[in-house]
Design a protein around this motif. Sequence first.
Motif, short mmCIF file in Angstrom:
data_model
loop_
_atom_site.label_atom_id
_atom_site.label_comp_id
_atom_site.label_asym_id
_atom_site.label_seq_id
_atom_site.Cartn_x
_atom_site.Cartn_y
_atom_site.Cartn_z
N ILE A 188 1.12 -1.10 0.18
CA ILE A 188 0.08 -0.28 0.23
C ILE A 188 1.10 1.29 0.30
CG2 ILE A 188 -1.63 1.29 1.00
CD1 ILE A 188 -2.57 -1.81 0.25
N THR A 189 0.52 2.04 -0.91
CA THR A 189 1.33 3.52 -0.58
C THR A 189 0.20 4.48 0.07
OG1 THR A 189 2.38 3.00 -2.86
CG2 THR A 189 2.22 5.67 -1.95
N LYS A 190 0.89 5.11 0.77
CA LYS A 190 0.09 6.41 1.53
C LYS A 190 0.38 7.36 0.48
CE LYS A 190 -0.11 4.95 6.16
NZ LYS A 190 -0.17 5.42 7.87
N LYS A 191 -0.92 8.35 1.18
CA LYS A 191 -0.92 9.48 0.64
C LYS A 191 1.15 10.14 0.71
CE LYS A 191 -5.53 10.68 1.50
NZ LYS A 191 -7.29 11.36 2.14
N ASN A 192 1.97 10.29 1.77
CA ASN A 192 2.94 11.03 1.55
C ASN A 192 3.74 9.94 1.29
OD1 ASN A 192 3.32 8.38 3.09
ND2 ASN A 192 3.82 10.23 5.50
#
Length: 86
Positions: free
Chosen positions: A41-45
């Motif tokens: 998962i790639t988070k918003k940051n």
Amino acid sequence: LKDKPAAGTRLEDLWSGKEAARLIQNLKSPAPSVSSLVLPITKKNNAHRWFKIEITHEPWLGEQCSILWATDISDNKEAEQRLKAQ
């Protein structure tokens, strides 16, 4: 993920990305075939995390739904990659 209350929330509103889209498509099928998987998962940051997802299919508030438990296994994945690099 842990920053958001998720009960009753659509998965599309929590996750984006190719892996999440494939999972959502599978869960919406008449006979979902997934019960456990590991997703990056790639988070918003732009931080990358790994989650182990456990899935059960149960009635909730009178409707059939998929219940997902997500466990962050990023530390385990990083340790595994370090061991492989040795």
